[in-house]
Design an enzyme around this catalytic site. Sequence first.
Site, PDB file in Angstrom:
ATOM      1  N   CYS A  29       0.827  -1.212   0.000  1.00 29.33           N
ATOM      2  CA  CYS A  29       0.000   0.000   0.000  1.00 29.33           C
ATOM      3  C   CYS A  29       0.864   1.266   0.000  1.00 29.33           C
ATOM      4  O   CYS A  29       1.674   1.489   0.912  1.00 29.33           O
ATOM      5  CB  CYS A  29      -0.919  -0.017   1.221  1.00 29.33           C
ATOM      6  SG  CYS A  29      -1.700   1.560   1.598  1.00 29.33           S
ATOM      7  N   CYS A  37       0.366   3.493   3.022  1.00 30.82           N
ATOM      8  CA  CYS A  37       1.014   2.909   4.202  1.00 30.82           C
ATOM      9  C   CYS A  37       2.506   3.231   4.206  1.00 30.82           C
ATOM     10  O   CYS A  37       3.092   3.547   5.251  1.00 30.82           O
ATOM     11  CB  CYS A  37       0.811   1.397   4.229  1.00 30.82           C
ATOM     12  SG  CYS A  37      -0.917   0.866   4.273  1.00 30.82           S
ATOM     13  N   CYS A  91      -4.232  -8.275  -7.008  1.00 26.90           N
ATOM     14  CA  CYS A  91      -4.422  -9.082  -5.792  1.00 26.90           C
ATOM     15  C   CYS A  91      -3.389 -10.216  -5.700  1.00 26.90           C
ATOM     16  O   CYS A  91      -3.330 -11.084  -6.572  1.00 26.90           O
ATOM     17  CB  CYS A  91      -5.848  -9.650  -5.780  1.00 26.90           C
ATOM     18  SG  CYS A  91      -6.124 -10.936  -4.559  1.00 26.90           S
ATOM     19  N   CYS A 100      -4.916 -13.661  -5.464  1.00 28.61           N
ATOM     20  CA  CYS A 100      -5.420 -14.120  -6.761  1.00 28.61           C
ATOM     21  C   CYS A 100      -4.291 -14.706  -7.608  1.00 28.61           C
ATOM     22  O   CYS A 100      -4.469 -15.733  -8.271  1.00 28.61           O
ATOM     23  CB  CYS A 100      -6.091 -12.965  -7.516  1.00 28.61           C
ATOM     24  SG  CYS A 100      -7.475 -12.213  -6.632  1.00 28.61           S
TER      25      CYS A 100
END
Length: 516
Positions: free
Chosen positions: A61, A64, A405, A408
């Site tokens: 992120c 972040c 993802c 994923c």
Amino acid sequence: MAVNLVLSFALAILISSSPTAVGVDATEELKEAVLTLDAGNFSEVVAKHPFIVVKFYAPWCGHCKQLAPEYEKAASILRKNELPVVLAKVDAYDERNKELKDKYGVYSYPTIKIMKNGGSDVRGYGGPREADGIVEYLKRQVGPASLKLESAEEAAHSVVDKGVILVGVFPEFAGMEYENFMVVAEKMRADYDFFHTSDASILPRGDQSVKGPIVRLFKPFDELFVDSEDFGKDALEKFIEVSGFPMVVTYDADPTNHKFLERYYSTPSAKAMLFVSFGDDRIESFKSQIHEAARKFSGNNISFLIGDVADADRVFQYFGLRESDVPLLFMIASTGKYLNPTMDPDQIIPWLKQYIYGNLTPYVKSEPIPKVNDQPVKVVVADNIDDIVFNSGKNVLLEFYAPWCGHCRKFAPILEEIAVSLQDDQDIVIAKMDGTANDIPTDFTVEGYPTIYFYSSSGNLLSYDGARTAEEIISFINENRGPKAGAAAAVDEKTQIDAVEEEDTDGLYTAYNRDY
């Protein structure tokens, strides 16, 4: 698309150092300004601290990563000042910490929670994202819930135009009104700053002659201040929540808007979002018209937002929007999504009237239907989901994924293995759909990626929540699949024959060759 996922994502994208390995001991904790927590030590560490702030982050992120050095610096300052405040962090993207992520409602990164009294009192963090601001905000959280104002200078310094400020005016600091104000201040202090005074003349706006008791709410939007004389606890909370929320929320990089955005996206209403360049020569006209629309249509359960396209690139990518369509008015409602691209300010209200009258056609986002779709894992898009899933008469396992993802990507070879293993079974289809590039029918609830559904040939739609292994998923498919095509046809034929025989009282049907 499932609206809950759309809105969660829209909020998440608004809103360290390298990820730290989980499983630290108490000695290592003392060496860090920011404690590293995980599922193994979380409860123990939180329980022994009367006031601990926990940052839930994801290693990938960007927000972040920007926050990490400021958060570390704030932790060091707080430690040197010997304040009873501890800062900690949890890698919420680590699968081992999933229970913590779910328990504390972590839907976007970073999410920061204030935990008091050993974790029994948990509140959201509503302060700045830079070190000095974090420190000042947390100092306020450990001090009195409301501070006394005694001079115009103190009031001018405290009532600033960067947030919602509450000032209680009381002839004396006692009585039901004062006590209820303090109770509400303690409850809502994480999101609002509270002050009290006995002299309204020192306040920068509003009637300076009032003696009270009265609550004056200052805000940097709409009418700038509002008064209330209702000191019931519930009434006071509602007054703050309603009057302290902008008529039109602003979507930009300003962290003071994040708490408004969180509430905007979590409110069960239609969403009208105007995206425009804030450098556009007509920006004031756009702002004026969207505010006028908010006033005019306030009774139609529509929430309004204006966003700067400069900060909305990922939003546009997710929704399948184009910057060339800006200025763009974008609606999300239970009936679908609606777009009005390259519009002028004076088109906002007429277009919204057409939405309210039900005269607009919903917009459906879809990737192109693949010209060739002959791989073991079939590609599903919004424009062919009916043909491949609902109308195929087959048993279909469908994965909703996102290209970004990590889970994923890890699951992709497993899905391929399942498809290859079952490719000779003509009644089974293994498929995948990019949930960020296609609108997802409301039949499915997609709140994260990957999400897996199974639609049987008999019409049963099931969510798969088991282990993501080829063996477990193949077993799930075989347990829940409908009858094979040939068997289904035979069953239908037998049903028809039995129905005819019930009416064949003269024995005229006995010559029929029933070869099941």
